[in-house]
Structure formats: structure tokens, C-alpha cells
Design a protein around this motif. Structure first.
Motif, PDB file in Angstrom:
ATOM      1  N   ALA A 122       0.975  -1.122   0.037  1.00 15.54           N
ATOM      2  CA  ALA A 122       0.173   0.034  -0.024  1.00 15.54           C
ATOM      3  C   ALA A 122       0.819   1.413  -0.022  1.00 15.54           C
ATOM      4  O   ALA A 122       0.546   2.291  -0.728  1.00 15.54           O
ATOM      5  N   LEU A 123       1.907   1.339   0.723  1.00 12.29           N
ATOM      6  CA  LEU A 123       2.976   2.350   0.889  1.00 12.29           C
ATOM      7  C   LEU A 123       3.332   2.668  -0.381  1.00 12.29           C
ATOM      8  O   LEU A 123       3.706   3.570  -0.936  1.00 12.29           O
ATOM      9  N   GLN A 124       4.050   1.709  -1.325  1.00 11.66           N
ATOM     10  CA  GLN A 124       4.518   1.536  -2.377  1.00 11.66           C
ATOM     11  C   GLN A 124       3.511   2.192  -3.555  1.00 11.66           C
ATOM     12  O   GLN A 124       4.098   2.951  -4.490  1.00 11.66           O
ATOM     13  N   THR A 125       2.323   1.707  -3.296  1.00 17.56           N
ATOM     14  CA  THR A 125       1.147   1.968  -4.377  1.00 17.56           C
ATOM     15  C   THR A 125       0.897   3.626  -4.266  1.00 17.56           C
ATOM     16  O   THR A 125       0.908   4.142  -5.266  1.00 17.56           O
ATOM     17  N   ILE A 126       0.987   3.913  -2.799  1.00 26.43           N
ATOM     18  CA  ILE A 126       0.549   5.301  -2.881  1.00 26.43           C
ATOM     19  C   ILE A 126       1.789   6.210  -3.407  1.00 26.43           C
ATOM     20  O   ILE A 126       1.616   7.207  -3.953  1.00 26.43           O
ATOM     21  N   GLY A 127       2.998   5.648  -2.850  1.00 29.55           N
ATOM     22  CA  GLY A 127       3.945   6.077  -3.291  1.00 29.55           C
ATOM     23  C   GLY A 127       4.499   7.505  -2.597  1.00 29.55           C
ATOM     24  O   GLY A 127       5.829   7.526  -2.500  1.00 29.55           O
ATOM     25  N   LYS A 128       3.739   8.497  -2.278  1.00 31.69           N
ATOM     26  CA  LYS A 128       4.192   9.611  -1.401  1.00 31.69           C
ATOM     27  C   LYS A 128       3.271  10.193  -0.703  1.00 31.69           C
ATOM     28  O   LYS A 128       2.081  10.238  -0.636  1.00 31.69           O
ATOM     29  N   PHE A 129       3.851  10.996   0.530  1.00 34.82           N
ATOM     30  CA  PHE A 129       3.271  11.588   1.508  1.00 34.82           C
ATOM     31  C   PHE A 129       3.786  12.944   1.799  1.00 34.82           C
ATOM     32  O   PHE A 129       4.933  13.086   1.775  1.00 34.82           O
ATOM     33  N   VAL A 130       2.765  13.677   1.877  1.00 40.61           N
ATOM     34  CA  VAL A 130       3.008  15.226   1.980  1.00 40.61           C
ATOM     35  C   VAL A 130       3.207  15.384   3.023  1.00 40.61           C
ATOM     36  O   VAL A 130       2.195  15.338   4.207  1.00 40.61           O
ATOM     37  N   SER A 181      11.713   5.405   4.917  1.00 34.94           N
ATOM     38  CA  SER A 181      11.031   3.873   5.063  1.00 34.94           C
ATOM     39  C   SER A 181      10.652   3.670   6.399  1.00 34.94           C
ATOM     40  O   SER A 181      10.747   4.545   7.357  1.00 34.94           O
ATOM     41  N   ILE A 182       9.948   2.632   6.648  1.00 35.66           N
ATOM     42  CA  ILE A 182       9.300   2.369   8.073  1.00 35.66           C
ATOM     43  C   ILE A 182       9.317   0.726   8.212  1.00 35.66           C
ATOM     44  O   ILE A 182       9.045  -0.158   7.130  1.00 35.66           O
ATOM     45  N   LYS A 183       9.870   0.540   9.294  1.00 36.67           N
ATOM     46  CA  LYS A 183       9.998  -1.114   9.528  1.00 36.67           C
ATOM     47  C   LYS A 183       8.630  -1.760  10.086  1.00 36.67           C
ATOM     48  O   LYS A 183       7.856  -1.229  11.037  1.00 36.67           O
ATOM     49  N   LEU A 184       7.777  -2.412   9.346  1.00 33.17           N
ATOM     50  CA  LEU A 184       6.516  -3.135   9.387  1.00 33.17           C
ATOM     51  C   LEU A 184       6.856  -4.231  10.212  1.00 33.17           C
ATOM     52  O   LEU A 184       5.574  -4.549  10.730  1.00 33.17           O
ATOM     53  N   HIS A 185       7.715  -4.989   9.969  1.00 37.98           N
ATOM     54  CA  HIS A 185       7.976  -6.237  10.708  1.00 37.98           C
ATOM     55  C   HIS A 185       9.276  -6.559  10.445  1.00 37.98           C
ATOM     56  O   HIS A 185      10.071  -6.073  10.049  1.00 37.98           O
ATOM     57  N   PRO A 186       9.589  -7.534  11.252  1.00 37.80           N
ATOM     58  CA  PRO A 186      11.376  -7.825  11.495  1.00 37.80           C
ATOM     59  C   PRO A 186      11.805  -8.335   9.805  1.00 37.80           C
ATOM     60  O   PRO A 186      12.906  -8.124   9.646  1.00 37.80           O
ATOM     61  N   GLU A 187      10.736  -8.819   9.287  1.00 40.15           N
ATOM     62  CA  GLU A 187      11.447  -9.209   7.743  1.00 40.15           C
ATOM     63  C   GLU A 187      10.622  -8.343   6.927  1.00 40.15           C
ATOM     64  O   GLU A 187      10.774  -8.814   5.585  1.00 40.15           O
ATOM     65  N   VAL A 188       9.718  -7.224   6.980  1.00 40.61           N
ATOM     66  CA  VAL A 188       9.487  -6.524   6.089  1.00 40.61           C
ATOM     67  C   VAL A 188       9.472  -5.004   6.500  1.00 40.61           C
ATOM     68  O   VAL A 188       9.224  -4.353   7.361  1.00 40.61           O
ATOM     69  N   THR A 189      10.172  -4.145   5.230  1.00 37.47           N
ATOM     70  CA  THR A 189      10.241  -2.856   5.388  1.00 37.47           C
ATOM     71  C   THR A 189       9.578  -2.083   4.168  1.00 37.47           C
ATOM     72  O   THR A 189       9.561  -2.609   3.075  1.00 37.47           O
ATOM     73  N   GLY A 190       8.713  -1.164   4.663  1.00 36.32           N
ATOM     74  CA  GLY A 190       8.187  -0.436   3.517  1.00 36.32           C
ATOM     75  C   GLY A 190       8.960   0.941   3.065  1.00 36.32           C
ATOM     76  O   GLY A 190       9.382   1.683   3.891  1.00 36.32           O
ATOM     77  N   SER A 191       8.876   1.212   1.755  1.00 36.82           N
ATOM     78  CA  SER A 191       9.638   2.314   1.271  1.00 36.82           C
ATOM     79  C   SER A 191       8.625   3.276   0.633  1.00 36.82           C
ATOM     80  O   SER A 191       7.636   2.955   0.111  1.00 36.82           O
ATOM     81  N   PHE A 192       8.703   4.546   0.709  1.00 34.64           N
ATOM     82  CA  PHE A 192       8.063   5.558   0.100  1.00 34.64           C
ATOM     83  C   PHE A 192       8.713   6.891   0.012  1.00 34.64           C
ATOM     84  O   PHE A 192       9.855   6.946   0.877  1.00 34.64           O
TER      85      PHE A 192
END
Length: 202
Positions: A122-130, A181-192
Motif C-alpha cells: 500500500a505504501l509503495q502504491t501510494i508512493g508519496k506522503f506530503v 522507510s518504515i519497519k513494518l515487521h522484522p522481515e518487512v520494510t515499507g518504502s515511500f
């Protein structure tokens, strides 16, 4: 007397070493076979220590942690672990319950990881946050962009409240677009991307 002796010998088999000696009537009158001496060595087997499979109810140094299934000497279980309520015998029922708990735990962990993966998409799909900031000369912002502002911007668009402690931000001294980026899980990181814009009426 000889007849009686022959009758007795006919019911027995005699051996010299590994060779059987014929004790029939025809051979009874012959000289007895030469006797052979052999040494018989007897070795005692080492005593086998009886074991008990147990489930630990608390952490035990050099033995295991709570929930571990391990083998211990039976005497150690009876004299130490059992009286102190440290371990229970690993019965079939207990083992089945442990297996069920393990499966439930694995499913719960899998669900959490899958939820984190979905958020990363979802974070990658949205792409950017203002994020809007007051600026000074040369578009330099006052203060800094904080993790709290980032998680608030994410919440506004996704409805998902994330932990600001998991946010990793680069230095953002002026207006522009930055990767975070944000750590969502020990094995999953979200980038935006974070887009720092000028606050209105500034």
C-alpha cells in the motif's frame, strides 16, 4: 554298567571346542578325547541411566527455556524438577496441546507478516506522503520533518496507525522529495517518498 553308560552317552552331545564328539557305542570304547582349556572373559555392561521426557514449565539454566521438550535422567526429574514444579512429564496429551499451540502461533505470526506485506504494498502504491513546513530563505525549512508527522500523513491516507519509532528518515533541510522507510515487521520494510512542501500563508 557299560550298557548303562552307553545309553546315557547316547542322549548327550559332547563337544571339544566347536567340534562335536561322537559318543556312539562304537566310539565309547575309544580313549576319551583330549580336553582343551579356554579362558572365558566376562565383561559387565555399563549401567543404563533411565530417562524421562519432560516439558519445562520455566527456564532452567543449561537445560532449556519454558516450553522446551527435553530428556532428563529419571532421578533428576523425580528428585528435583517434579518437587519444585519445574517440569511435567511429556505425556501424549501435553505433546498434542503443545503442537496445537505451535500451529496457532505459526498461523498468528504468518498473519502478522502478511498484514505487514500488504501495508508495504500500500505504501509503495501510494508512493508519496506530503508534509507541509514553514520555510525561510532558499527554501530552507524551519525545524525538521519528524517521524510523528510522517505517521500522521500515512494515517490520513491509509487509516492505519503505525509506530513513529519504526520510521527511518533522511536529513530533509529544505523543500523537495526524499525517500524514507518504515519497519513494518522484522522481515518487512515499507518504502515511500516524503514530499516536503511550503506551508500556505508562510
Amino acid at each position: 554298567m557299560d550298557a548303562l553308560g552307553l545309553k546315557i552317552h547316547s542322549h548327550f552331545q559332547c563337544y571339544v571346542g566347536m567340534r562335536r564328539v561322537d559318543m556312539s557305542a562304537s566310539s565309547a570304547t575309544q580313549a576319551p578325547p583330549q580336553r582343551h582349556r579356554c579362558n572365558l572373559a566376562i565383561q559387565a555392561n555399563k549401567k543404563v541411566v533411565k530417562k524421562q521426557q519432560v516439558v519445562l514449565k520455566q527456564d532452567v539454566q543449561n537445560l532449556g527455556i519454558k516450553g522446551d521438550i527435553t530428556m532428563v535422567p529419571l532421578g533428576f526429574y523425580r528428585n528435583y524438577l517434579k518437587p519444585r514444579n519445574i517440569a511435567d512429564p511429556a505425556t501424549e496429551g501435553i505433546l498434542m496441546n503443545i503442537e496445537k499451540d505451535r500451529q496457532r502461533g505459526e498461523k498468528a505470526a504468518s498473519d502478522i507478516k502478511n498484514k505487514a506485506k500488504a501495508m508495504a504494498v500500500a505504501l509503495q502504491t501510494i508512493g508519496k506522503f506530503v508534509v507541509k513546513k514553514k520555510v525561510g530563505e532558499n527554501d530552507k525549512i524551519f525545524g525538521s520533518v519528524t517521524p510523528a508527522e510522517i505517521v500522521d500523513a500515512i494515517f490520513q491516507q491509509t487509516g492505519r496507525q503505525l509506530d513513529r519509532k519504526d520510521v527511518e528518515l533522511p536529513d530533509m533541510p529544505s523543500l523537495g522529495t526524499y525517500q524514507a522507510s518504515i519497519k513494518l515487521h522484522p522481515e518487512v520494510t515499507g518504502s515511500f517518498n516524503v514530499v516536503v512542501q511550503r506551508e500556505k500563508n508562510a
